[in-house]
Design an enzyme around this catalytic site. Sequence first.
Site, PDB file in Angstrom:
ATOM      1  N   ASP A 104       0.504  -1.143  -0.200  1.00 19.95           N
ATOM      2  CA  ASP A 104      -0.056  -0.224  -0.676  1.00 19.95           C
ATOM      3  C   ASP A 104       0.813   1.144  -0.377  1.00 19.95           C
ATOM      4  O   ASP A 104       2.072   1.192   0.322  1.00 19.95           O
ATOM      5  CB  ASP A 104      -0.945  -0.027   1.458  1.00 19.95           C
ATOM      6  CG  ASP A 104      -1.980  -1.422   0.991  1.00 19.95           C
ATOM      7  OD1 ASP A 104      -2.216  -1.313  -0.161  1.00 19.95           O
ATOM      8  OD2 ASP A 104      -3.002  -0.497   1.626  1.00 19.95           O
ATOM      9  N   ASP A 105       0.413   2.617  -0.480  1.00 22.74           N
ATOM     10  CA  ASP A 105       0.564   3.540  -0.037  1.00 22.74           C
ATOM     11  C   ASP A 105       1.562   4.198  -1.369  1.00 22.74           C
ATOM     12  O   ASP A 105       2.214   5.144  -1.210  1.00 22.74           O
ATOM     13  CB  ASP A 105       1.470   3.956   1.179  1.00 22.74           C
ATOM     14  CG  ASP A 105      -0.047   4.089   2.218  1.00 22.74           C
ATOM     15  OD1 ASP A 105      -1.367   3.480   1.388  1.00 22.74           O
ATOM     16  OD2 ASP A 105       0.407   4.200   3.530  1.00 22.74           O
ATOM     17  N   HIS A 155      -5.530   3.130  -5.121  1.00 28.01           N
ATOM     18  CA  HIS A 155      -5.959   2.960  -3.605  1.00 28.01           C
ATOM     19  C   HIS A 155      -5.929   4.902  -2.978  1.00 28.01           C
ATOM     20  O   HIS A 155      -6.183   5.938  -2.221  1.00 28.01           O
ATOM     21  CB  HIS A 155      -4.255   3.208  -3.021  1.00 28.01           C
ATOM     22  CG  HIS A 155      -4.236   2.689  -1.182  1.00 28.01           C
ATOM     23  ND1 HIS A 155      -5.175   2.079  -0.731  1.00 28.01           N
ATOM     24  CD2 HIS A 155      -3.915   3.561  -0.527  1.00 28.01           C
ATOM     25  CE1 HIS A 155      -4.429   2.005   0.291  1.00 28.01           C
ATOM     26  NE2 HIS A 155      -3.755   2.987   0.913  1.00 28.01           N
ATOM     27  N   HIS A 159      -4.867   9.517  -0.881  1.00 27.54           N
ATOM     28  CA  HIS A 159      -5.471   9.306   0.210  1.00 27.54           C
ATOM     29  C   HIS A 159      -6.325   9.834   0.443  1.00 27.54           C
ATOM     30  O   HIS A 159      -5.856   9.700   2.161  1.00 27.54           O
ATOM     31  CB  HIS A 159      -3.847   8.898   1.091  1.00 27.54           C
ATOM     32  CG  HIS A 159      -3.341   7.982   1.794  1.00 27.54           C
ATOM     33  ND1 HIS A 159      -3.661   7.821   3.235  1.00 27.54           N
ATOM     34  CD2 HIS A 159      -3.272   6.139   1.559  1.00 27.54           C
ATOM     35  CE1 HIS A 159      -3.422   6.308   3.548  1.00 27.54           C
ATOM     36  NE2 HIS A 159      -3.241   5.981   2.620  1.00 27.54           N
ATOM     37  N   HIS A 256       3.819  -2.971   3.647  1.00 23.45           N
ATOM     38  CA  HIS A 256       3.651  -0.906   3.070  1.00 23.45           C
ATOM     39  C   HIS A 256       5.042  -0.345   1.936  1.00 23.45           C
ATOM     40  O   HIS A 256       5.870  -0.831   2.863  1.00 23.45           O
ATOM     41  CB  HIS A 256       3.489   0.010   4.163  1.00 23.45           C
ATOM     42  CG  HIS A 256       2.568   0.339   5.010  1.00 23.45           C
ATOM     43  ND1 HIS A 256       1.546  -1.129   5.402  1.00 23.45           N
ATOM     44  CD2 HIS A 256       0.890   1.034   4.249  1.00 23.45           C
ATOM     45  CE1 HIS A 256       0.880  -0.627   5.913  1.00 23.45           C
ATOM     46  NE2 HIS A 256      -0.057  -0.047   5.082  1.00 23.45           N
TER      47      HIS A 256
END
Length: 750
Positions: A104-105, A155, A159, A256
């Site tokens: 993620d991210d 995603h 955010h 992550h």
Amino acid sequence: MSPTTSRRGRRRAPTRLERAAGRAAALQRPRVVLALLLLLALTCVMLLDGYLRAEVGGDQRVRTGASSDEVPDEILEGGPILTFPGGRATTLSVPDRTIVLTFDDGPDPTWTPKVLEILREHDVPGTFFLVGSMVSRYPDIVEDLVEQGNEVGVHTFTHVDLSYQSASRVTREMEQTQLALAGAAGITTTLFRAPYSAKADAVDDYGWQVYRQLGQDGYTSVFIDTDSEDWKQPGVSEIVEGATPEDGEGASVLFHDSGGDRAQTIEALPEYIERMKAKGYTFTTVSGAMAGQQPAAVPAADGADGGGADGGGAGAGGSLQAAHRPATGVTLYEGKALVAAVAVAEWTVPALSAGLVVVGVAVMGRFALMPVLARRHHRQRNGRRFSWGPPVTRPVSVVVPAYNEKECIENTLRSLAASTHPIEIVVVDDGSTDGTADLAESLGLPNVRVIRQPNAGKPAALNNGIRSARYDIVVMMDGDTVFEPDTVGRLVQPFADPGVGAVAGNAKVGNRRTLIGAWQHIEYVMGFNLDRRMYDVLRCMPTIPGAIGAFRREAVLGAGGMSDDTLAEDTDITIALHRAGWRVVYEEHARAWTEAPRSLRQLWSQRYRWSYGTMQALWKHRGSLTDRGPSGRFGRVGMPLVVLFQVVTPVFAPLIDVFTVYSMLFVDFTAALLAWLAVLGVQVVCAAYAFRLDREKYRYLLMMPLQQLAYRQMMYLVLIHSCVTALTGGRLRWQKLKRTGEVGMPTATR
């Protein structure tokens, strides 16, 4: 009566000035538009950069304790993959002894490439849920990621927690991320993971609305079974243990690749992969897991292999994953445009930041320098022992160039007639069509001569007056200016020093009762007169104002007279006198009252001519940089200061306001506001000191905040307009502003 109609009603040919003004107006419109477009482009770049850095809108949950009453039990108790085939919510689990490795991210320029290298070395695919703003900033990483055979999902773009956003915001976040993916890697995707999401049993009523909306749009939402909690940085062993599923079960595992220091993740990842392989696990993508559970649920795109569940699919040059779709048509081109715009923003903002530092230092340095040198000038010139020499009592000539000044010429001449110093008045009528010359002659004032000439421009009118002057000291003033009785006497006293070639007087705004007039009054007192005190002390005065200045006749003629090479003949002749070795000084007690522009359009025209003319004069005298001896002082000191303070700093000064707005919107509103107020406070202090030196009333300083918000922005645009004209090789002739004659005798204006 129109400007081109005679008193007898017959049409006449427009004057040279009118023809030049008409041509200039037609040529300048495109440049005004270009200047505005440049400012708009800068604003858009700043807004885009702020938006990309996810500093707009909420970046955290704003509600807690939401219920899950509307969420079906089969969803809360189901697997981590949520689809809506045929509009019906369905969950899927990852097959046993299968790992869907998700990140993620990202993408992150530091950590994502390291993650990709580990996956490549271990021949393992990953599914990366990417933040759209990061995708647009680092498109090359995304391209490498996809080419390596990994799968990507959305995603959101900034955010943001979509659970508490409007339906339009949800759609915008998804579409913008898809555009970023299209521009970076030429694909779109059907996978989605919500920021701040966890396992399926954590879905609340707010989130369920989002998942249903996206499901209807064809998205597959992906949750997790197992959380490595690497974001907590608990240590390598804890990360590996936390990511390990129980009893051979399949799992969607969360890591992550961005959002902080991911050194522990990079260290734990190869150890985790080897451990899972040793336990008989295989690695796949989300699409691979879906194909293993229900092959017909999500058909692969043409040429896709679905990733498989055998641990392969991570090799370089792998085929398109099932969740990916080739971006085509408008989406592809809009995506490339977005990535290109972001690239411009990524380069521009740091460059502007560096420029802001330089400008900030220059601006604050100027504010520190002006009061110090102004105080020195005031104390020196007002000391009891100071004297220029024996009093100058001999008669002087006052040259008044006039073009269509019938509204003002009477007040001007009557103020000169009241002079306490012996003078002759030479009115040079530059082809006026409104009867200015006739009016001047009809007043019957003593010592007034009217010289008529065909319209040739202000420099030609001044040269005619200088040649016709009877005395060796010539005072020049505008036809809309009013002198106090002692103005001429005070203005010529510095000529007791034989080294003084010219003297600048103290120009005042006479029509200061309007808002625009008050703003210009502040500018004159602080921006012009405080500057002149500073330049006087440094012996590099750049401009004798056209409204009030005095010259040695021999000095002007020796420098070639008033030139029409530039629009700023006053700056041109002043620099020429410096280069000829003459000293130029400022006499603060010689006051003149001038009529400032009443409208924004007239103000723009005047300041545009001033700023562009100054640039022309500086370019004309660029050779002063290499002048030697006393005559080279202006090139060594004055030229750099004028370029820095009157061209470079004003051009880039808007950065201060732009970054202030940027910081208020995207960083810290309170801190940015306090910083802006601090700068304003410094300016108010400087202005107050200038007002004290000029013995002006402080009440006008109450308008300074509004002046900074409105008037100063216009001055920025004028200077940008001038720079555009200079860079494009444009030319502009001397222009005439419309006057009203409202500035009367000085006693009535103060």
